[in-house]
Motif scaffolding. Structure first.
Motif, short mmCIF file in Angstrom:
data_model
loop_
_atom_site.label_atom_id
_atom_site.label_comp_id
_atom_site.label_asym_id
_atom_site.label_seq_id
_atom_site.Cartn_x
_atom_site.Cartn_y
_atom_site.Cartn_z
N ALA A 235 -2.61 -1.16 1.74
CA ALA A 235 -1.34 -1.26 1.02
C ALA A 235 -0.83 -2.71 0.86
O ALA A 235 -0.54 -3.12 -0.28
N THR A 238 -2.90 -4.80 -1.63
CA THR A 238 -2.83 -4.22 -2.98
C THR A 238 -1.48 -4.52 -3.62
O THR A 238 -1.41 -4.90 -4.80
N TYR A 239 -0.40 -4.35 -2.87
CA TYR A 239 0.92 -4.68 -3.41
C TYR A 239 1.01 -6.16 -3.76
O TYR A 239 1.56 -6.54 -4.79
N GLU A 240 0.47 -7.00 -2.87
CA GLU A 240 0.55 -8.45 -3.08
C GLU A 240 -0.23 -8.88 -4.32
O GLU A 240 0.18 -9.79 -5.03
N SER A 242 -0.81 -7.07 -7.00
CA SER A 242 -0.36 -6.39 -8.21
C SER A 242 0.76 -7.17 -8.88
O SER A 242 1.50 -7.91 -8.22
N ALA A 247 3.69 -3.17 -8.45
CA ALA A 247 3.88 -3.03 -7.00
C ALA A 247 5.08 -2.14 -6.71
O ALA A 247 5.06 -1.33 -5.77
N LEU A 250 3.89 1.39 -7.24
CA LEU A 250 3.03 1.81 -6.14
C LEU A 250 3.85 2.19 -4.92
O LEU A 250 3.57 3.16 -4.22
N SER A 251 4.87 1.38 -4.64
CA SER A 251 5.67 1.58 -3.43
C SER A 251 6.63 2.75 -3.54
O SER A 251 7.16 3.20 -2.52
N VAL A 297 6.62 -9.77 -0.78
CA VAL A 297 6.02 -8.49 -1.15
C VAL A 297 5.34 -7.86 0.06
O VAL A 297 5.40 -6.64 0.26
N ALA A 301 6.05 -4.32 1.65
CA ALA A 301 4.95 -3.37 1.82
C ALA A 301 4.94 -2.80 3.23
O ALA A 301 4.81 -1.58 3.42
N PHE A 340 12.48 -4.08 -4.95
CA PHE A 340 11.41 -4.67 -5.75
C PHE A 340 11.94 -5.17 -7.09
O PHE A 340 11.49 -6.20 -7.61
#
Length: 487
Positions: A235, A238-240, A242, A247, A250-251, A297, A301, A340
């Motif tokens: 996670a 991947t968030y970082e 995106s 992101a 996703l979250s 981020v 996350a 976000f």
């Protein structure tokens, strides 16, 4: 036996969401104008909201000949979840507008993938059997593999993690998790002969070990989707890697889909011990690691991982904890999206979330955005004035204590205290005085904050975030409002 009938009114949210994806494709093909394509997606998202509200709670459709089990089950929770998925889609589109205007991603592909993911979320919300659930979950997730890495023409873009690497990481982990969940579903079906949630039971006699293994594998596979510890490592990177709006999706939306899928299983099968263990491990590890983060981020996350632990805690009660978990999930999604969204509004289009230190004094430069972020962080921490988060945490603790899970309620309370450290740190930094330009600044992020006291250019987005923050606070006074309105 009776003839199979289809209630098209119950399917209105699905028709609206899937129709939006088709119309986005046609608009991009026939008109090929950015504003029109984005307008079609926004209109379709709002139409999905209206369809879910109109549908409300009805009799299910795609039922067996006896009408005792259905594959499409409209409930207040399903309608509420569909509304949330659609609103998140519209919100992510609004956050993406500045970047799409710069050409950082092809508009048609971006909007279509977002609409397809929204359609999957709607299917997950209304799913009444394992096949529908897994198909919906994959429809929600598959477009995100591309959205994570869908990036082009980004002059001057500064990111620390490759979008392609983040996309591949997300893809591999998601494929593995889906395979595990499918194996569990197959074992459970072999032991019980049931696919509909209302008929899922533990195996008896010689099939009991097979059914138990199937339940465990389904829980583990779906735990990947919500980034539950120890299945969480994908996670943060991947968030970082995106784009910030992706992101945010996703979250929130992706995690909500995983929570709904996991809740559908653990509330009907005996998985209390495994779920409680996952909840304890997830909230503790998420909060402890978040304390050490220096990237914004990544902090959000790890915070979302910890929040997933709070959602899992009442699910250890089975069906008795579903309402508390659902209420917390809805409020978490709203507050996480606001956080976000503010980060995306404060950063120039095309950039990543940056270091936490670069937000020093951001609330002095942009008071409304700073207030929105502080309100969101307070809600996630369970502090006033974030009343939505406060009441949601109280709801979870009350449910756990009422059903004799006092030790897990204490764990939730202790983790909430731990989380205060990093939420308060970020909130205080937003209002701290920026460093003086004439002195030596060791941290490049602090130097950037001193030399570039820029104001965000996404003022319409900021206004929408403030409105959403106010709505979250109002909803905090009545955690049952959404569910009661759609009953």
């Amino acid at each position: 036996m009776r003839a199979q009938t289809v209630d098209h009114i119950s399917l209105l949210p699905l028709y609206a969401a899937a129709g939006t994806a088709v119309l986005v494709l046609l608009a991009d093909l026939l008109i090929a104008r950015r504003v029109v394509t984005m307008g079609v997606l926004a209109s379709g998202g709002l139409a999905t909201v209206v369809a879910a509200i109109v549908t409300g709670a009805r009799v299910g459709t795609f039922c067996d000949p006896n009408g005792s089990a259905c594959s499409w089950v409209p409930t207040p929770l399903a309608a509420t979840s569909a509304v949330v998925f659609a609103l998140l889609t519209v919100g992510v589109l609004a956050l993406s507008a500045p970047s799409l205007g710069l050409g950082t991603a092809p508009v048609g592909e971006f909007c279509f993938l977002l609409a397809a993911s929204m359609t999957g979320g709607v299917v997950v919300a209304y799913a009444g059997d394992l096949i529908t659930l897994i198909v919906g979950l994959e429809t929600l997730t598959l477009p995100l593999y591309l959205l994570v890495g869908l990036r082009r023409f980004a002059p001057g873009e500064r990111v620390t993690t490759s979008g392609a690497a983040a996309s591949v990481t997300f893809f591999l982990i998601s494929v593995i998790s889906t395979a595990i969940a499918l194996l569990g579903a197959a074992l459970n079906y072999a032991a019980t002969g049931a696919l509909h949630f209302d008929r899922l039971i533990e195996g008896a006699g010689v099939t009991a070990p097979v059914a138990t293994a199937g339940v465990a594998l389904m829980v583990i596979g779906l735990a990947f989707k919500v980034a539950a510890v120890p299945l969480h490592a994908w996670a943060p990177p991947t968030y970082e890697g995106s784009p910030l709006p992706v992101a945010a999706y996703l979250s929130t939306a992706s995690k909500l889909g995983g929570v709904l899928a996991l809740a559908a299983i653990v509330t009907r099968l005996e998985a209390a011990s495994l779920t409680a263990f996952l909840a304890l491990l997830t909230m503790t590890v998420g909060n402890l690691v978040a304390l050490r983060q220096t990237r914004m981020v990544r902090l959000l996350a790890w915070s979302s991982i910890a929040q997933a632990g709070y959602i899992l805690a009442p699910l250890a009660l089975g069906a008795d904890g579903l309402e508390a978990a659902a209420a917390y999930a809805v409020f978490f999604v709203v507050l996480e999206f606001i956080a976000f969204g503010v980060v995306a509004a404060l950063r120039p289009p095309g950039e990543d979330g940056g270091d936490i230190a670069s937000y020093r004094g951001a609330a002095r430069r942009s008071p409304w955005l700073g207030a929105a972020l502080v309100l969101a962080l307070a809600g996630l921490a369970g502090l006033p004035p974030g009343l939505a988060g406060l009441f949601a945490k109280v709801t979870i603790v009350d449910a756990l204590i009422d059903h004799g899970q006092t030790w897990l309620a204490v764990a939730v309370a202790l983790n909430a205290v731990i989380a205060l450290a990093y939420y308060v740190r970020v909130g205080a930094l937003l209002y701290a005085a920026p460093p003086q330009v004439g002195i030596s600044v060791a941290d490049p992020a602090l130097l950037e904050a001193a030399l570039n006291p820029r104001r965000p250019v996404t003022h319409p987005v900021a206004a929408a975030l403030i409105t959403a923050a106010a709505a979250a606070v109002v909803l905090g006074f009545a955690p049952q409002l959404l569910f009661d309105a759609l009953s």
